[in-house]
Design an enzyme around this catalytic site. Structure first.
Site, PDB file in Angstrom:
ATOM      1  CB  CYS A   1       1.543  12.077  16.163  1.00 38.91           C
ATOM      2  SG  CYS A   1       1.065  12.148  17.909  1.00 38.91           S
TER       3      CYS A   1
ATOM      4  NE  ARG B   1       1.605   4.915  12.340  1.00 39.72           N
ATOM      5  CZ  ARG B   1       1.364   5.288  13.593  1.00 39.72           C
ATOM      6  NH1 ARG B   1       2.355   5.708  14.371  1.00 39.72           N
ATOM      7  NH2 ARG B   1       0.131   5.258  14.076  1.00 39.72           N
TER       8      ARG B   1
END
Length: 270
Positions: free
Chosen positions: A229, A171
């Site tokens: 995050c 990611r």
């Protein structure tokens, strides 16, 4: 005092408020698992409802308003003079969000059950399906107990300090993005997947191990450190691991879901 507590020490701890914070992104509500069995005396804390404001421009799990958080914690029996222990299923990802939010709003004594319910039951300790009704607590929420980053602060830290990206490496690189509308990372951020903070059983690595890990990534004495995050949950776990290592760090609560809400913010890949 360590932010972690062992099952043995929790079993001997009197008078603590115990919060079960089991939660899985996109999974079934944690309350279902809680009803099947939990640490005796624990009450269920809903990450979405109790530890975050509704999703929106501020991200998928923005910081709740102080008054709302205070009301939630009092309902769960949390008082300012009473220790709080939080746990989840195993790896403390959700529990860390509870630890950080309580600390941010000024609670002085919050610990995370290292290894979560799995560690508790692995030692043969009892679980209960009884749902306690704790008397209302008197916790007063006072913001500012932990360092906090907004988007501008995260960008500055990525350029001049150390900004750790707690998401999976793919990611970070922008190869996949299963949740947010844009793939990639904050320019200048460093990939540091949260799962590397714990062993296969979900317990945190020793402080020395974590310190070496973060030092290798540039989080050394004198350097400002922050973490983000997808929505400020696993990054709270990163801040917790950094604290175990003795390294203070700020949290970008809005994280990637807030960063990409503004199309003018730059995005890096690779």
């Amino acid at each position: 005092m360590s932010p972690l507590i062992t099952p043995a020490d929790l079993a001997e701890l009197d008078g603590a408020a115990i919060l079960d914070v089991r939660w899985t992104l996109g999974g079934p509500p944690g309350i279902e698992e809680y009803r099947q069995g939990h640490v005796p005396g624990a009450v269920f804390c809903d990450l979405n409802a109790d530890l975050a404001a509704p999703p929106g421009p501020g991200g998928r799990h923005p910081l709740p308003e102080a008054e709302r958080f205070q009301s939630s914690m009092r309902r769960l029996g949390v008082s300012g003079s009473r220790p709080v222990v939080v746990y989840d299923g195993a790896d403390s990802t959700a529990a860390a969000r509870a630890w950080w939010t309580l600390r941010y709003f000024g609670h002085p004594d919050v610990r995370v059950l290292d290894g979560g319910l799995r560690a508790w039951t692995t030692e043969g300790r009892p679980v209960s399906a009884d749902v306690p009704q704790p008397p209302p607590g008197d916790f007063t929420a006072r913001p500012g107990g932990m360092p906090l980053l907004d988007a501008d602060g995260a960008a500055e830290l990525a350029a001049d300090g150390i900004l750790l990206d707690a998401r999976a490496a793919e990611r970070y690189r922008g190869e996949v993005e299963p949740i947010d509308p844009v793939a990639g990372h904050v320019p200048g951020a460093i990939s540091a997947p949260t799962w590397e903070n714990v062993d296969p059983a979900g317990r945190f690595h020793l402080p020395e191990f974590l310190r070496e890990r973060f030092n290798t990534l540039g989080a050394v004495p004198g350097m400002e450190v922050g973490a983000y995050c997808g929505s400020g949950v696993t990054a709270a776990h990163q801040v917790l691991a950094l604290e175990v290592a003795g390294i203070p760090a700020a949290l970008y609560v809005g994280s990637w879901s807030h960063w990409v809400a503004d199309p003018s913010r730059p995005v890096a890949t690779g």
